[in-house]
Structures are given as structure tokens and as C-alpha cells.
Design an enzyme around this catalytic site. Structure first.
Site, PDB file in Angstrom:
ATOM      1  N   LYS A  40     -25.704 -18.123  -9.098  1.00  0.00           N
ATOM      2  CA  LYS A  40     -25.707 -19.443  -9.720  1.00  0.00           C
ATOM      3  C   LYS A  40     -26.742 -20.371  -9.068  1.00  0.00           C
ATOM      4  O   LYS A  40     -27.254 -20.076  -7.978  1.00  0.00           O
ATOM      5  CB  LYS A  40     -24.295 -20.024  -9.672  1.00  0.00           C
ATOM      6  CG  LYS A  40     -23.303 -19.175 -10.484  1.00  0.00           C
ATOM      7  CD  LYS A  40     -21.908 -19.773 -10.521  1.00  0.00           C
ATOM      8  CE  LYS A  40     -20.975 -18.919 -11.363  1.00  0.00           C
ATOM      9  NZ  LYS A  40     -19.606 -19.490 -11.448  1.00  0.00           N
ATOM     10  N   PHE A  86     -12.562 -28.673 -17.236  1.00  0.00           N
ATOM     11  CA  PHE A  86     -13.735 -28.491 -16.381  1.00  0.00           C
ATOM     12  C   PHE A  86     -14.977 -28.057 -17.159  1.00  0.00           C
ATOM     13  O   PHE A  86     -16.052 -27.918 -16.581  1.00  0.00           O
ATOM     14  CB  PHE A  86     -13.441 -27.450 -15.292  1.00  0.00           C
ATOM     15  CG  PHE A  86     -13.089 -26.080 -15.824  1.00  0.00           C
ATOM     16  CD1 PHE A  86     -14.079 -25.193 -16.229  1.00  0.00           C
ATOM     17  CD2 PHE A  86     -11.767 -25.681 -15.914  1.00  0.00           C
ATOM     18  CE1 PHE A  86     -13.763 -23.935 -16.716  1.00  0.00           C
ATOM     19  CE2 PHE A  86     -11.437 -24.423 -16.397  1.00  0.00           C
ATOM     20  CZ  PHE A  86     -12.438 -23.546 -16.803  1.00  0.00           C
ATOM     21  N   ARG A 134     -17.843 -15.213  -2.420  1.00  0.00           N
ATOM     22  CA  ARG A 134     -17.604 -16.615  -2.773  1.00  0.00           C
ATOM     23  C   ARG A 134     -17.147 -17.428  -1.567  1.00  0.00           C
ATOM     24  O   ARG A 134     -17.435 -18.625  -1.481  1.00  0.00           O
ATOM     25  CB  ARG A 134     -16.576 -16.695  -3.901  1.00  0.00           C
ATOM     26  CG  ARG A 134     -17.171 -16.341  -5.267  1.00  0.00           C
ATOM     27  CD  ARG A 134     -16.120 -16.256  -6.326  1.00  0.00           C
ATOM     28  NE  ARG A 134     -16.697 -16.082  -7.658  1.00  0.00           N
ATOM     29  CZ  ARG A 134     -16.063 -15.505  -8.675  1.00  0.00           C
ATOM     30  NH1 ARG A 134     -14.827 -15.047  -8.502  1.00  0.00           N
ATOM     31  NH2 ARG A 134     -16.650 -15.384  -9.847  1.00  0.00           N
ATOM     32  N   ASN A 144     -18.996 -22.004  -7.152  1.00  0.00           N
ATOM     33  CA  ASN A 144     -18.489 -20.822  -6.435  1.00  0.00           C
ATOM     34  C   ASN A 144     -19.532 -19.717  -6.289  1.00  0.00           C
ATOM     35  O   ASN A 144     -19.202 -18.566  -6.028  1.00  0.00           O
ATOM     36  CB  ASN A 144     -17.228 -20.284  -7.107  1.00  0.00           C
ATOM     37  CG  ASN A 144     -17.472 -19.855  -8.548  1.00  0.00           C
ATOM     38  OD1 ASN A 144     -18.587 -19.939  -9.059  1.00  0.00           O
ATOM     39  ND2 ASN A 144     -16.421 -19.395  -9.211  1.00  0.00           N
ATOM     40  N   HIS A 147     -21.038 -15.159 -10.350  1.00  0.00           N
ATOM     41  CA  HIS A 147     -20.213 -14.833 -11.518  1.00  0.00           C
ATOM     42  C   HIS A 147     -20.077 -13.326 -11.641  1.00  0.00           C
ATOM     43  O   HIS A 147     -21.001 -12.571 -11.313  1.00  0.00           O
ATOM     44  CB  HIS A 147     -20.863 -15.383 -12.794  1.00  0.00           C
ATOM     45  CG  HIS A 147     -20.261 -14.841 -14.062  1.00  0.00           C
ATOM     46  ND1 HIS A 147     -19.138 -15.384 -14.644  1.00  0.00           N
ATOM     47  CD2 HIS A 147     -20.627 -13.784 -14.840  1.00  0.00           C
ATOM     48  CE1 HIS A 147     -18.842 -14.691 -15.740  1.00  0.00           C
ATOM     49  NE2 HIS A 147     -19.725 -13.720 -15.883  1.00  0.00           N
TER      50      HIS A 147
END
Length: 246
Positions: A40, A86, A134, A144, A147
């Protein structure tokens, strides 16, 4: 010994070598499972470090690309999360910078990658799974770091989303895969190792070192070529010592 006798002895030696190799080579094992991994935006600078962990964990990186999502693309990718509180923060976070998408392959790829990731909430991961990715790279429940696909069906959908040009054809399995390995892979390995055993440098020490090194090269080369089919590397490096003296 006359020429005919030498030829007969040579054929017997070759037959013995083939028999040895058949015993040393395990039954081919096939895996077909793939999963999607995303690095990410907030940890893209750790890309090489994370990839090293992935490779050392037994995964093959089949496909890889760096891209940046638009908010609309994020919404489409996370469509299953639409409507949750979220969701706006998630799409904003995932479109905030470049990310790295990878297709990972190995036996039980989906479950093993999820195990490496740990809980989705990085704060919880640091308490319960402190060595998970994570826990190490993530910040909180939203940021986090990484993925992973939820299951094999999600993996297929997500891989098609990230790599639309990739054709997810079924990898040969069962008898088809065994036929492929027996037809193309095993004969090449057998012929290469048989030829190596016929090379006899004058110095016995040089001969042993030479043959072990070239055997290792042949095995590594073949494993790279067939890693998409083989579940594990044939353990010939541990078993080729008797062949080095033939």
C-alpha cells in the site's frame, strides 16, 4: 577389451545412471494456487525489503506492477466494502500514492499469505502476531501496509482487476502435468546429469568440485524454468554425491 565390449560397457553404465536418476527424482507435485498482494502507498518505500520476505517465504512473484489508483478505481476494487463507515477513508488512503500489485504463487498461496500478513488491524497484530508483516509495517486498522485476497475466488477477481491483460488459464494438473514433466523436464535433467558423469578431469578433486557445481547449476536452471509447475525443488543437491564419482 575390444571396441564392441567397450560399447556394451558404456551402454550398461548409461542404463545404471538412468536407474539412479529415476530413484533420485521425486514424483512431480503440482500447484495452481495464486493470490494477489498489494504493497500500500505508505510502505512503497519498503518494496524491496517486503519482496525479499515474500521470496524467502517460498512464493514466486508471477506478475508485478506499480500503479496509482484513482478514487473511482479504489471504489471498484473494494466494491464489497461499499457502504461501510470506513469506505471513504479507505478509498482516499489507497488513492493517496503509488502502490505495488503482485501475483504470488505457491502451494496454499491464499492462506499462507494471509498468515504472513496477520490480523487486518496493525495495532491488534502487534499484540497477537508481533512477527507478522502488518505488525511490522502497518500503523493502524486503516493503514495496515499490505493487502491479501480473502479466498481463491477473491484472488481470481482481484488478479483480473489488477492485471487485465493476464489470461488465467488453468495450469496443467494431474496426469497432464505428469506427462509434461516426463516428456520435457525429466529427460533434459537426466541427459544433462548423465553427460556430466562422463566428464572426467584428470585431478579427482577438480572432477568432484566441477561436477557438483555444474549439477547445482543444471538443477537451479530447470527449477526456474518449471517453478510454475513444481511444488518444490527436487532434492538432488543432497543426493548427487554418488553420481559425482561415476
Amino acid at each position: 577389451m575390444d571396441e564392441a565390449g567397450a560399447e556394451v560397457q558404456k551402454r550398461h553404465l548409461s542404463t545404471d545412471l538412468e536407474a539412479k536418476m529415476q530413484m533420485l527424482m521425486p514424483e512431480p507435485q503440482i500447484f495452481v494456487e495464486r493470490t494477489l498482494a498489494l504493497i500500500k502507498p505508505d510502505v512503497v518505500d519498503k518494496e524491496e525489503e517486503i519482496e525479499d520476505i515474500i521470496l524467502r517465504s517460498g512464493f514466486l512473484i508471477v506478475q508485478k506492477r506499480k500503479l496509482q489508483f484513482s478514487p473511482e478505481q479504489c471504489s471498484n476494487f473494494y466494491a464489497e466494502q461499499y457502504g461501510k463507515m470506513f469506505f471513504p477513508n479507505l478509498t482516499a488512503y489507497m488513492s493517496s500514492g503509488p502502490l505495488v500489485a503482485m501475483v504470488l504463487a505457491r502451494r496454499n498461496a491464499v492462506s499462507y499469505w494471509k498468515e504472513l500478513l496477520g490480523p487486518s488491524n496493525s495495532i491488534k497484530a502487534r499484540r497477537t502476531h508481533p512477527h507478522s508483516l502488518r505488525a511490522i509495517y502497518g500503523t493502524d486498522e486503516l493503514r495496515n501496509a499490505l493487502h491479501g485476497s480473502l479466498n481463491i475466488f477473491s484472488a481470481e477477481r482481484e488478479i483480473r482487476f489488477m492485471f487485465p491483460e493476464v489470461i488465467l488459464e488453468p495450469i496443467p494438473a494431474g496426469q497432464r502435468a505428469r506427462d509434461y514433466l516426463n516428456l520435457y523436464v525429466n529427460p533434459t535433467l537426466l541427459a544433462g546429469l548423465t553427460a556430466l558423469c562422463k566428464e572426467k578431469p584428470a585431478d579427482p578433486m577438480v572432477r568432484t568440485v566441477y561436477q557438483h557445481r555444474v549439477v547445482g547449476f543444471v538443477i537451479r536452471f530447470l527449477c526456474v524454468r518449471i517453478r510454475g509447475l513444481c511444488r518444490k525443488t527436487p532434492p538432488l543437491l543432497q543426493s548427487c554425491a554418488p553420481l559425482a564419482t561415476c
